[in-house]
Design an enzyme around this catalytic site. Sequence first.
Site, PDB file in Angstrom:
ATOM      1  N   HIS A   1      -1.217  -2.937  -7.288  1.00  0.00           N
ATOM      2  CA  HIS A   1      -1.961  -2.556  -6.093  1.00  0.00           C
ATOM      3  C   HIS A   1      -3.461  -2.708  -6.334  1.00  0.00           C
ATOM      4  O   HIS A   1      -4.092  -1.824  -6.913  1.00  0.00           O
ATOM      5  CB  HIS A   1      -1.577  -1.109  -5.733  1.00  0.00           C
ATOM      6  CG  HIS A   1      -2.162  -0.620  -4.453  1.00  0.00           C
ATOM      7  ND1 HIS A   1      -2.365   0.709  -4.184  1.00  0.00           N
ATOM      8  CD2 HIS A   1      -2.594  -1.294  -3.348  1.00  0.00           C
ATOM      9  CE1 HIS A   1      -2.896   0.830  -2.985  1.00  0.00           C
ATOM     10  NE2 HIS A   1      -3.042  -0.362  -2.457  1.00  0.00           N
TER      11      HIS A   1
ATOM     12  N   GLU B   1      -3.791  -0.138  -9.336  1.00  0.00           N
ATOM     13  CA  GLU B   1      -2.758   0.892  -9.486  1.00  0.00           C
ATOM     14  C   GLU B   1      -1.449   0.153  -9.811  1.00  0.00           C
ATOM     15  O   GLU B   1      -1.022  -0.712  -9.044  1.00  0.00           O
ATOM     16  CB  GLU B   1      -2.651   1.669  -8.166  1.00  0.00           C
ATOM     17  CG  GLU B   1      -1.939   2.988  -8.248  1.00  0.00           C
ATOM     18  CD  GLU B   1      -1.991   3.741  -6.898  1.00  0.00           C
ATOM     19  OE1 GLU B   1      -2.129   3.094  -5.840  1.00  0.00           O
ATOM     20  OE2 GLU B   1      -1.872   4.967  -6.927  1.00  0.00           O
TER      21      GLU B   1
ATOM     22  N   SER C   1       0.826  -1.214   0.000  1.00  0.00           N
ATOM     23  CA  SER C   1       0.000   0.000   0.000  1.00  0.00           C
ATOM     24  C   SER C   1       0.853   1.253   0.000  1.00  0.00           C
ATOM     25  O   SER C   1       0.358   2.333  -0.297  1.00  0.00           O
ATOM     26  CB  SER C   1      -0.864   0.044   1.263  1.00  0.00           C
ATOM     27  OG  SER C   1      -1.626  -1.103   1.394  1.00  0.00           O
TER      28      SER C   1
ATOM     29  N   ASN D   1      -3.164   6.022  -1.833  1.00  0.00           N
ATOM     30  CA  ASN D   1      -3.085   6.198  -0.379  1.00  0.00           C
ATOM     31  C   ASN D   1      -2.512   7.545   0.026  1.00  0.00           C
ATOM     32  O   ASN D   1      -2.734   8.001   1.140  1.00  0.00           O
ATOM     33  CB  ASN D   1      -2.312   5.045   0.244  1.00  0.00           C
ATOM     34  CG  ASN D   1      -3.177   3.799   0.242  1.00  0.00           C
ATOM     35  OD1 ASN D   1      -4.375   3.874   0.492  1.00  0.00           O
ATOM     36  ND2 ASN D   1      -2.594   2.661  -0.085  1.00  0.00           N
TER      37      ASN D   1
HETATM   38  P1  NAD Z   1      -3.681  -9.477   6.164  1.00  0.00           P
HETATM   39  O1  NAD Z   1      -3.105  -9.248   7.529  1.00  0.00           O
HETATM   40  O2  NAD Z   1      -5.148  -9.700   6.027  1.00  0.00           O
HETATM   41  O3  NAD Z   1      -2.963 -10.759   5.483  1.00  0.00           O
HETATM   42  C1  NAD Z   1      -1.585 -10.933   5.431  1.00  0.00           C
HETATM   43  C2  NAD Z   1      -1.297 -12.424   5.287  1.00  0.00           C
HETATM   44  O4  NAD Z   1       0.091 -12.593   4.987  1.00  0.00           O
HETATM   45  C3  NAD Z   1      -1.589 -13.236   6.535  1.00  0.00           C
HETATM   46  O5  NAD Z   1      -2.399 -14.346   6.188  1.00  0.00           O
HETATM   47  C4  NAD Z   1      -0.200 -13.687   7.023  1.00  0.00           C
HETATM   48  O6  NAD Z   1      -0.204 -14.973   7.631  1.00  0.00           O
HETATM   49  C5  NAD Z   1       0.564 -13.719   5.705  1.00  0.00           C
HETATM   50  N1  NAD Z   1       2.012 -13.602   5.841  1.00  0.00           N
HETATM   51  C6  NAD Z   1       2.719 -12.774   6.638  1.00  0.00           C
HETATM   52  N2  NAD Z   1       4.044 -12.948   6.429  1.00  0.00           N
HETATM   53  C7  NAD Z   1       4.172 -13.910   5.472  1.00  0.00           C
HETATM   54  C8  NAD Z   1       5.280 -14.522   4.821  1.00  0.00           C
HETATM   55  N3  NAD Z   1       6.520 -14.183   5.114  1.00  0.00           N
HETATM   56  N4  NAD Z   1       5.028 -15.457   3.881  1.00  0.00           N
HETATM   57  C9  NAD Z   1       3.756 -15.816   3.566  1.00  0.00           C
HETATM   58  N5  NAD Z   1       2.667 -15.253   4.142  1.00  0.00           N
HETATM   59  C10 NAD Z   1       2.882 -14.312   5.074  1.00  0.00           C
HETATM   60  O7  NAD Z   1      -3.171  -8.254   5.271  1.00  0.00           O
HETATM   61  P2  NAD Z   1      -3.893  -7.596   3.981  1.00  0.00           P
HETATM   62  O8  NAD Z   1      -4.858  -6.567   4.454  1.00  0.00           O
HETATM   63  O9  NAD Z   1      -4.339  -8.687   3.065  1.00  0.00           O
HETATM   64  O10 NAD Z   1      -2.666  -6.804   3.342  1.00  0.00           O
HETATM   65  C11 NAD Z   1      -1.675  -7.462   2.573  1.00  0.00           C
HETATM   66  C12 NAD Z   1      -0.910  -6.429   1.767  1.00  0.00           C
HETATM   67  O11 NAD Z   1      -1.821  -5.745   0.886  1.00  0.00           O
HETATM   68  C13 NAD Z   1      -0.226  -5.349   2.596  1.00  0.00           C
HETATM   69  O12 NAD Z   1       0.971  -4.967   1.977  1.00  0.00           O
HETATM   70  C14 NAD Z   1      -1.246  -4.210   2.570  1.00  0.00           C
HETATM   71  O13 NAD Z   1      -0.639  -2.960   2.785  1.00  0.00           O
HETATM   72  C15 NAD Z   1      -1.768  -4.344   1.147  1.00  0.00           C
HETATM   73  N6  NAD Z   1      -3.108  -3.795   0.882  1.00  0.00           N
HETATM   74  C16 NAD Z   1      -4.108  -3.903   1.807  1.00  0.00           C
HETATM   75  C17 NAD Z   1      -5.381  -3.396   1.524  1.00  0.00           C
HETATM   76  C18 NAD Z   1      -6.521  -3.521   2.494  1.00  0.00           C
HETATM   77  O14 NAD Z   1      -7.554  -2.853   2.311  1.00  0.00           O
HETATM   78  N7  NAD Z   1      -6.414  -4.355   3.532  1.00  0.00           N
HETATM   79  C19 NAD Z   1      -5.617  -2.788   0.278  1.00  0.00           C
HETATM   80  C20 NAD Z   1      -4.589  -2.721  -0.673  1.00  0.00           C
HETATM   81  C21 NAD Z   1      -3.329  -3.230  -0.345  1.00  0.00           C
END
Ligand code: NAD
Length: 279
Positions: free
Chosen positions: A136, A148, A115, A186
Amino acid sequence: MLGVVGSGTMGNGIAQVFSMYKHPVVLVDVDAAAVKRGMDAIKGSLDRIVKKERMTADEAQDVLGRIRPSTSVKDLAEAELVVEAIVENTAVKEKLFRDLDAAVRKDAILATNTSSIWVTKIAAATKRPDKVIGMHFMNPVPMMKLVEIIRGHDTSDATTARVMDLAKGLDKTPVEVKDSPGFVSNRVLLPMINEAIFCLHEGVGTAEAIDTVMKLGMAHPMGPLQLADFIGLDVCLAILEVLQKDLGDDKYRPCPLLRKMVMAGHLGKKSGRGFYSYA
Ligand code: NAD
């Protein structure tokens, strides 16, 4: 075959959409329980689509069947492209990209769903910075049209073209931007959410009042505080910290109320409580 690492909110959505558009997918997370939670979330989402009669039960079964759960990046050896969607932490992402660089084909593209973190920094952890790019997706992935596309300093034209084509093939609209903290989405969204939290913190309005002003007054489909709950308050805090540090401007300082809520474990929808209750 396409790969997704991280089966949380974003990763399971990305895997679902890849599979709905007929790509076989390997979905990797740290342990069996985490990847099972991701697969269960996909099943739940597909069940809802079937209920709305936008897909048959057989089609949903096929979508599920094209996604192979795994706990090892070694299972991505044959992937032509891998999207990373793990925790928003630079060091953890850099380590994963080093591991992916060693595990996947030489011509594979490595995309990050970060993000806010520099794509250029993540790319520098690999020996293929020309093949690393930001992809993204927006939350919830199956519903949101925008992807994005963020070019790192060394991302090649060929990598960009391939990823733009992939996104279009998923019926998404890709928009290309340069690498900069928070990119466009963001950098614009989070200061608005932070300001809404300051309004609540200072007692300018209730959560409902603030969200109603923005919905009815600005034609936003969702108020900023509800949106923060959906994004995850820990994710919002992490993005604001990156904006403040990497752009070197205290106008991005996270509201103390946001910090306190994250400390208390009130992370929004995913924890059952944020600015609103999701019991
Ligand atoms: P989340 O916490 O829901 O999920 C993250 C997952 O990654 C978890 O299941 C965790 O077990 C796993 N994980 C952590 N370290 C790991 C590793 N080394 N190897 C394999 N798996 C691993 O997080 P999210 O909300 O899905 O966000 C994920 C990414 O997407 C982040 O970079 C976040 O900034 C980005 N993002 C989030 C959103 C949102 O609205 N939540 C939107 C766009 C982008």
